[in-house]
Motif scaffolding. Structure first.
Motif, PDB file in Angstrom:
ATOM      1  N   LEU A 179      -4.176  -0.341   7.244  1.00 52.78           N
ATOM      2  CA  LEU A 179      -4.710   1.099   6.687  1.00 52.78           C
ATOM      3  C   LEU A 179      -4.555   2.033   7.990  1.00 52.78           C
ATOM      4  CD1 LEU A 179      -7.570   0.232   4.457  1.00 52.78           C
ATOM      5  CD2 LEU A 179      -5.202   0.508   3.839  1.00 52.78           C
ATOM      6  N   THR A 180      -5.045   1.680   8.894  1.00 50.68           N
ATOM      7  CA  THR A 180      -4.904   2.606   9.967  1.00 50.68           C
ATOM      8  C   THR A 180      -3.979   2.326  11.069  1.00 50.68           C
ATOM      9  OG1 THR A 180      -6.391   1.561  11.313  1.00 50.68           O
ATOM     10  CG2 THR A 180      -7.562   3.087   9.835  1.00 50.68           C
ATOM     11  N   LYS A 234       7.516   5.549   4.035  1.00 47.42           N
ATOM     12  CA  LYS A 234       6.566   6.612   4.847  1.00 47.42           C
ATOM     13  C   LYS A 234       5.492   5.895   5.128  1.00 47.42           C
ATOM     14  CE  LYS A 234       9.082  10.458   3.057  1.00 47.42           C
ATOM     15  NZ  LYS A 234       9.066  11.872   2.205  1.00 47.42           N
ATOM     16  N   LEU A 235       5.102   5.059   5.649  1.00 50.85           N
ATOM     17  CA  LEU A 235       4.071   4.022   5.635  1.00 50.85           C
ATOM     18  C   LEU A 235       3.142   4.914   6.674  1.00 50.85           C
ATOM     19  CD1 LEU A 235       2.348   1.555   5.053  1.00 50.85           C
ATOM     20  CD2 LEU A 235       3.484   0.359   7.154  1.00 50.85           C
ATOM     21  N   ASN A 236       3.392   5.577   7.542  1.00 56.17           N
ATOM     22  CA  ASN A 236       2.626   6.441   8.326  1.00 56.17           C
ATOM     23  C   ASN A 236       1.764   7.374   7.635  1.00 56.17           C
ATOM     24  OD1 ASN A 236       3.570   4.974  10.845  1.00 56.17           O
ATOM     25  ND2 ASN A 236       5.153   6.537  11.184  1.00 56.17           N
ATOM     26  N   GLN A 237       2.548   8.150   6.811  1.00 55.74           N
ATOM     27  CA  GLN A 237       1.753   9.008   5.980  1.00 55.74           C
ATOM     28  C   GLN A 237       0.815   8.373   5.229  1.00 55.74           C
ATOM     29  OE1 GLN A 237       4.874   9.057   6.581  1.00 55.74           O
ATOM     30  NE2 GLN A 237       5.847  11.001   6.779  1.00 55.74           N
ATOM     31  N   ARG A 243      -6.718   6.370   6.076  1.00 55.73           N
ATOM     32  CA  ARG A 243      -7.601   6.649   7.091  1.00 55.73           C
ATOM     33  C   ARG A 243      -8.589   7.755   6.483  1.00 55.73           C
ATOM     34  NH1 ARG A 243      -3.708   5.428  10.931  1.00 55.73           N
ATOM     35  NH2 ARG A 243      -2.949   7.568  10.802  1.00 55.73           N
ATOM     36  N   LEU A 244      -8.062   8.883   6.271  1.00 56.80           N
ATOM     37  CA  LEU A 244      -9.048   9.928   5.538  1.00 56.80           C
ATOM     38  C   LEU A 244      -9.691   9.406   4.477  1.00 56.80           C
ATOM     39  CD1 LEU A 244      -9.614  12.841   5.382  1.00 56.80           C
ATOM     40  CD2 LEU A 244      -7.648  13.174   3.733  1.00 56.80           C
ATOM     41  N   GLY A 249     -14.929   7.526   2.495  1.00 57.44           N
ATOM     42  CA  GLY A 249     -15.716   6.569   1.627  1.00 57.44           C
ATOM     43  C   GLY A 249     -17.160   6.535   1.531  1.00 57.44           C
ATOM     44  N   ALA A 250     -17.713   6.960   2.553  1.00 55.57           N
ATOM     45  CA  ALA A 250     -19.358   6.909   2.668  1.00 55.57           C
ATOM     46  C   ALA A 250     -20.271   8.172   1.874  1.00 55.57           C
ATOM     47  CB  ALA A 250     -19.895   6.463   3.900  1.00 55.57           C
TER      48      ALA A 250
END
Length: 448
Positions: A179-180, A234-237, A243-244, A249-250
């Protein structure tokens, strides 16, 4: 009190109040009504914007909370990936891949060539020497069958499940890697491909194969321990978006809950707005489930069958998102319960009929208790006089229990609902059985 207006005296100062004239009263009523209408419109507009924002953010909040929990909670992560070790399709894909790599490292052609030379040196008949080349296919088939048998026993054993679980527990940072792009683990991002690295598992398999006499298993290349799961352009996007979501999430679920509560509070008709909120949440969770079904189809189409069989790819996707689906279904059930409660507290004919039936049933049960000598006395009188307050406390306690419950399921929602209804029924029965003294105080005394 009759509205009055000050009347100026001869010096221009205020005088004693005087009654409004009919024209002034009409103008006063008109202005007051206009102000009330503008106020209600403003409240409805604000409540609509708050509710719309809450509903639009609700699917994102559910997804972000699922990601955050899966990443940060080690037990939750292990619980997510553990079923893959028992899935027959995944076990078959792992067995096929490892078997093919072991067999590919065995030069069966060299074996048949050596056999042919040995036959020639032994002056074997030419027909026998020529037929030695035909043994390459059967030898390769027998070798593949033998290796597959050993690998299958390892992959389907309890030891494989244990190694899988412990490897994923030690490599919890794997999901962070996907994910990051940070950290390392069993699930990794390589270029635009998400792969499952079986390095921690194949070491045990290689040792078992070597012990069984297949020495070539010790030279399985490192790169061949990776099984492609998903190719993403476009895995980076996508990682930036994940990450956002992980950061939000919390807090995003809390923000959605606050927005929905503010929308209900700001609306003039709280009950109607609560009903609208429940219906809107039901629709958004349905859309989320539809989106997950569409994403499943896209995922299966993106994985080449040569890299991962379709049944194994489907098992991987269904296993990884099963808790996300469970959360969406839980909110579906919760929205139905909330909408039903909001309706039953309304003025509708059906709602009045249900309340009337419930009151009669609890009253009859209370009178039965009285006849049996089980009277509640002052407690029953207090409950009877504070029905609205006690009902609110019980419903609030049920809502708080759901908020504090870790990962509630539809079954948990049904359980809490059943407990709330049961407690309300018991309180209703107790309130209806205070005793003869209270009953006499509520009824006129008949004289003979």
């Amino acid at each position: 009190m009759t509205p009055t207006a000050p009347a100026p005296d001869s010096h221009g100062g205020p005088a004693e109040d005087r009654p409004l004239t009919p024209e002034e009263r009409a103008e006063y009523d008109r202005l007051r009504k206009s102000a009330a209408v503008r106020h209600r419109r403003l409240r409805y507009t604000g409540a609509s914007l708050l509710l719309l924002l809450a509903l639009l953010l609700s699917p994102v909040a559910v997804v972000s909370a699922w990601l955050a929990n899966t990443i940060s909670d080690q037990d939750r992560y292990v619980q997510t990936v553990a079923p893959l070790a028992d899935d027959a399709a995944v076990q078959g894909a792992v067995t096929d891949r490892l078997t093919n790599r072991v067999v590919s490292n065995v030069d069966v052609g060299a074996i048949t060539d050596a056999l042919q030379r040995a036959l020639q040196q032994a002056d074997a008949p030419p027909v026998v020497v020529d037929r030695a080349e035909a043994l390459e296919g059967p030898l390769k088939g027998a070798l593949t069958s033998a290796v597959r048998s050993v690998v299958s026993k390892v992959v389907t054993s309890d030891q494989f499940e244990t190694v899988w679980t412990e490897a994923n527990r030690r490599a919890q940072a794997a999901v962070v890697k996907v994910l990051t792009g940070e950290g390392a683990g069993a699930v990794q991002a390589s270029g635009d491909m998400i792969v499952l690295d079986l390095g921690t598992l194949t070491d045990e398999l290689k040792a078992r194969l070597v012990d069984a006499g297949f020495e070539k298993a010790s030279v399985i290349p490192e790169v061949d321990k990776q099984i492609p799961l998903l190719q993403v352009e476009k895995l980076n996007q996508a990682q930036d978006a994940m990450r956002l979501l992980n950061v939000l999430g919390a807090w995003l679920p809390v923000a959605v809950l606050v927005l929905a509560a503010l929308a209900v509070w700001a609306a003039p008709a709280h009950r109607v707005w609560l009903l609208a909120t429940a219906v809107g949440l039901f629709v958004m969770m349905l859309l989320l489930l539809v989106a997950l079904a569409v994403a499943r189809r896209i995922y299966l189409d993106s994985v080449p069958p040569a890299a991962l069989p379709p049944d194994a790819a489907a098992a991987v996707y269904d296993t990884l998102v099963r808790f996300l689906r469970q959360s969406a279904r839980t909110l579906l059930v919760l929205s139905v319960v909330t909408a039903l409660a909001a309706y039953l507290y309304g003025p509708g004919r059906g709602a009045r009929g249900v309340r009337r039936t419930a009151t009669r049933a609890t009253g009859a049960a209370g009178r039965s208790l009285e006849r049996l000598g089980m009277r509640t006395g002052s407690t029953g009188r207090w409950l009877d006089g504070h029905r609205a307050w006690t009902t609110g406390v019980v419903i609030g306690a049920g809502a708080l229990a759901l908020l504090l419950w870790n990962y509630p399921t539809p079954g948990v929602v049904a359980l809490v609902l059943g407990v709330v209804v049961l407690v309300l029924v018991v309180l209703g029965v107790l309130a209806a059985a205070p005793g003869d003294t209270a009953r006499a105080g509520r009824r006129p005394t008949r004289t003979g």
